[in-house]
Motif scaffolding. Sequence first.
Motif, PDB file in Angstrom:
ATOM      1  N   PHE A 168       5.888   5.506   1.221  1.00 28.64           N
ATOM      2  CA  PHE A 168       6.680   4.566   1.476  1.00 28.64           C
ATOM      3  C   PHE A 168       6.475   3.974   3.006  1.00 28.64           C
ATOM      4  N   GLY A 169       6.362   2.636   3.107  1.00 31.62           N
ATOM      5  CA  GLY A 169       5.952   2.231   4.469  1.00 31.62           C
ATOM      6  C   GLY A 169       6.955   1.139   4.670  1.00 31.62           C
ATOM      7  N   ASP A 170       7.451   1.227   6.125  1.00 30.67           N
ATOM      8  CA  ASP A 170       8.549   0.457   6.561  1.00 30.67           C
ATOM      9  C   ASP A 170       7.954  -0.376   7.653  1.00 30.67           C
ATOM     10  N   GLU A 171       7.398  -1.596   7.370  1.00 29.95           N
ATOM     11  CA  GLU A 171       6.760  -2.448   8.319  1.00 29.95           C
ATOM     12  C   GLU A 171       5.349  -1.706   8.960  1.00 29.95           C
ATOM     13  N   PRO A 172       4.576  -1.215   8.190  1.00 30.24           N
ATOM     14  CA  PRO A 172       3.525  -0.294   8.778  1.00 30.24           C
ATOM     15  C   PRO A 172       2.622  -1.134   9.484  1.00 30.24           C
ATOM     16  N   THR A 173       2.525  -2.423   9.386  1.00 32.52           N
ATOM     17  CA  THR A 173       1.477  -3.186  10.566  1.00 32.52           C
ATOM     18  C   THR A 173       2.506  -4.195  11.266  1.00 32.52           C
ATOM     19  N   GLY A 174       3.811  -3.997  11.369  1.00 30.10           N
ATOM     20  CA  GLY A 174       4.450  -4.830  11.998  1.00 30.10           C
ATOM     21  C   GLY A 174       4.224  -4.702  13.461  1.00 30.10           C
ATOM     22  N   ALA A 175       3.834  -3.759  14.180  1.00 31.81           N
ATOM     23  CA  ALA A 175       3.785  -3.617  15.482  1.00 31.81           C
ATOM     24  C   ALA A 175       1.984  -3.513  15.976  1.00 31.81           C
ATOM     25  N   LEU A 176       1.352  -4.043  15.129  1.00 32.85           N
ATOM     26  CA  LEU A 176      -0.076  -3.973  15.261  1.00 32.85           C
ATOM     27  C   LEU A 176      -0.713  -5.386  15.223  1.00 32.85           C
ATOM     28  N   ASN A 177      -2.237  -5.684  15.953  1.00 29.92           N
ATOM     29  CA  ASN A 177      -2.570  -6.929  15.945  1.00 29.92           C
ATOM     30  C   ASN A 177      -3.204  -7.487  14.575  1.00 29.92           C
ATOM     31  N   THR A 196      -2.128   7.199  -5.671  1.00 33.01           N
ATOM     32  CA  THR A 196      -0.883   7.289  -5.135  1.00 33.01           C
ATOM     33  C   THR A 196      -0.024   6.017  -5.079  1.00 33.01           C
ATOM     34  N   ALA A 197       0.955   6.169  -5.381  1.00 30.71           N
ATOM     35  CA  ALA A 197       1.904   4.814  -5.523  1.00 30.71           C
ATOM     36  C   ALA A 197       2.172   4.432  -4.073  1.00 30.71           C
ATOM     37  N   VAL A 198       2.441   3.321  -3.766  1.00 31.12           N
ATOM     38  CA  VAL A 198       2.860   2.877  -2.422  1.00 31.12           C
ATOM     39  C   VAL A 198       3.798   1.819  -2.470  1.00 31.12           C
ATOM     40  N   MET A 199       4.973   1.876  -1.700  1.00 29.79           N
ATOM     41  CA  MET A 199       5.990   0.728  -1.651  1.00 29.79           C
ATOM     42  C   MET A 199       6.171   0.644  -0.245  1.00 29.79           C
ATOM     43  N   LEU A 200       5.930  -0.845   0.317  1.00 32.09           N
ATOM     44  CA  LEU A 200       5.799  -1.249   1.644  1.00 32.09           C
ATOM     45  C   LEU A 200       7.035  -2.407   1.751  1.00 32.09           C
ATOM     46  N   VAL A 201       7.838  -1.927   2.880  1.00 27.11           N
ATOM     47  CA  VAL A 201       8.666  -3.525   3.139  1.00 27.11           C
ATOM     48  C   VAL A 201       7.843  -4.220   4.328  1.00 27.11           C
ATOM     49  N   THR A 202       7.628  -5.255   4.181  1.00 30.06           N
ATOM     50  CA  THR A 202       6.935  -5.973   5.098  1.00 30.06           C
ATOM     51  C   THR A 202       7.393  -7.739   5.099  1.00 30.06           C
ATOM     52  N   HIS A 203       7.484  -8.412   6.216  1.00 34.61           N
ATOM     53  CA  HIS A 203       7.528  -9.645   6.404  1.00 34.61           C
ATOM     54  C   HIS A 203       6.319 -10.567   6.345  1.00 34.61           C
ATOM     55  N   ASP A 204       5.198  -9.918   6.130  1.00 36.79           N
ATOM     56  CA  ASP A 204       3.964 -10.765   6.669  1.00 36.79           C
ATOM     57  C   ASP A 204       3.328 -10.803   5.003  1.00 36.79           C
ATOM     58  N   PRO A 205       3.172 -12.233   4.609  1.00 32.60           N
ATOM     59  CA  PRO A 205       2.457 -12.479   3.551  1.00 32.60           C
ATOM     60  C   PRO A 205       1.250 -12.143   2.961  1.00 32.60           C
ATOM     61  N   LYS A 206       0.498 -11.717   4.100  1.00 31.11           N
ATOM     62  CA  LYS A 206      -0.716 -11.209   4.005  1.00 31.11           C
ATOM     63  C   LYS A 206      -0.979  -9.830   3.529  1.00 31.11           C
ATOM     64  N   VAL A 207       0.316  -9.237   4.089  1.00 30.12           N
ATOM     65  CA  VAL A 207       0.431  -7.704   3.581  1.00 30.12           C
ATOM     66  C   VAL A 207       0.840  -7.556   2.313  1.00 30.12           C
ATOM     67  N   ALA A 208       1.839  -8.453   1.880  1.00 29.98           N
ATOM     68  CA  ALA A 208       2.565  -8.302   0.517  1.00 29.98           C
ATOM     69  C   ALA A 208       1.316  -9.079  -0.600  1.00 29.98           C
ATOM     70  N   ALA A 209       0.202  -9.848  -0.028  1.00 27.88           N
ATOM     71  CA  ALA A 209      -0.824 -10.372  -0.739  1.00 27.88           C
ATOM     72  C   ALA A 209      -1.654  -9.031  -1.295  1.00 27.88           C
ATOM     73  N   ARG A 210      -1.608  -7.892  -0.653  1.00 30.69           N
ATOM     74  CA  ARG A 210      -2.395  -6.978  -1.122  1.00 30.69           C
ATOM     75  C   ARG A 210      -2.030  -6.045  -2.077  1.00 30.69           C
ATOM     76  N   THR A 211      -0.621  -6.194  -2.547  1.00 28.67           N
ATOM     77  CA  THR A 211       0.246  -5.395  -3.559  1.00 28.67           C
ATOM     78  C   THR A 211      -0.227  -6.245  -4.768  1.00 28.67           C
ATOM     79  N   GLU A 212       0.411  -5.341  -5.701  1.00 26.04           N
ATOM     80  CA  GLU A 212       0.574  -5.755  -7.261  1.00 26.04           C
ATOM     81  C   GLU A 212       1.433  -6.327  -7.419  1.00 26.04           C
ATOM     82  N   ARG A 213       2.688  -5.938  -7.018  1.00 25.24           N
ATOM     83  CA  ARG A 213       4.063  -6.561  -7.555  1.00 25.24           C
ATOM     84  C   ARG A 213       4.994  -6.727  -6.139  1.00 25.24           C
TER      85      ARG A 213
END
Length: 252
Positions: A168-177, A196-213
């Motif tokens: 599980f990731g909660d905004e794992p890239t939110g504080a990064l350049n 390994t299954a992955v579930m991410l919370v994100t506000h970034d469309p680029k991050v979400a675009a890397r996922t399957e659903r």
Amino acid sequence: MQKIIIAEKIMKSFSVGNERHPVLKDVSVDINEGEFVSIMGPSGSGKSTLLYALSGMDHIDSGKVTFNGSDLSVFNDKELADIRRTKMGFIFQQPTLLKNLNILDNIILPAMRDNRKNNENIIKQAKAIMTRVGIAELEKRDITQVSGGQLQRAGICRALMSHPTIIFGDEPTGALNSKSAQEIMNIISEINAEGTAVMLVTHDPKVAARTERILFMRDGMIVSEMHLEKFTNTNMDDRTNKVTAKMREIGI
């Protein structure tokens, strides 16, 4: 495909003064083995609350969450902590590392708790994971002596120590350049590609675009869902455009 998490009609509210404010409203969702899922939505939509409910980090008011076939509500807090430590991995926006320990010791700390007699093997495993994510040379550094991206890599190492079923990731890239964010997403994508299954919370469309659903939330409910093909580096712009178009369409 086997379902590892099944959430059925879960409700969650928080108290503000004398009033109860609903945060999750009758949410049902399944997560499959090896799936790569992201959750998007405006602030206050319930994204992080849903992640915490599915992982057993937060108790729900009603409904049911099962993990690997077991109802999480039957476990006490200690048992839930054991499940999270041994079956799940967590990556947060700000890695929760201890200031009095170096990078290596922070990574091995949870594993040492479960395998006190296998210190040598645990250290060997940690160093192998650190090499994989590109921070092998930082094992003796204090957490104040490395960059935010390197700290996040250390957090990923710690999450991988238990060979989790899901991360599980909660905004794992939110504080990064942007460069560090891309590097972290490359690592997470590789982990997912290995099963390994992955579930991410994100506000970034680029991050979400890397996922399957992608699960889109608003006002405590999943209001829409988007399915994408397996990611390749050549279709990043197209995928991101599709995600942003969907966000505009549903008004988030």
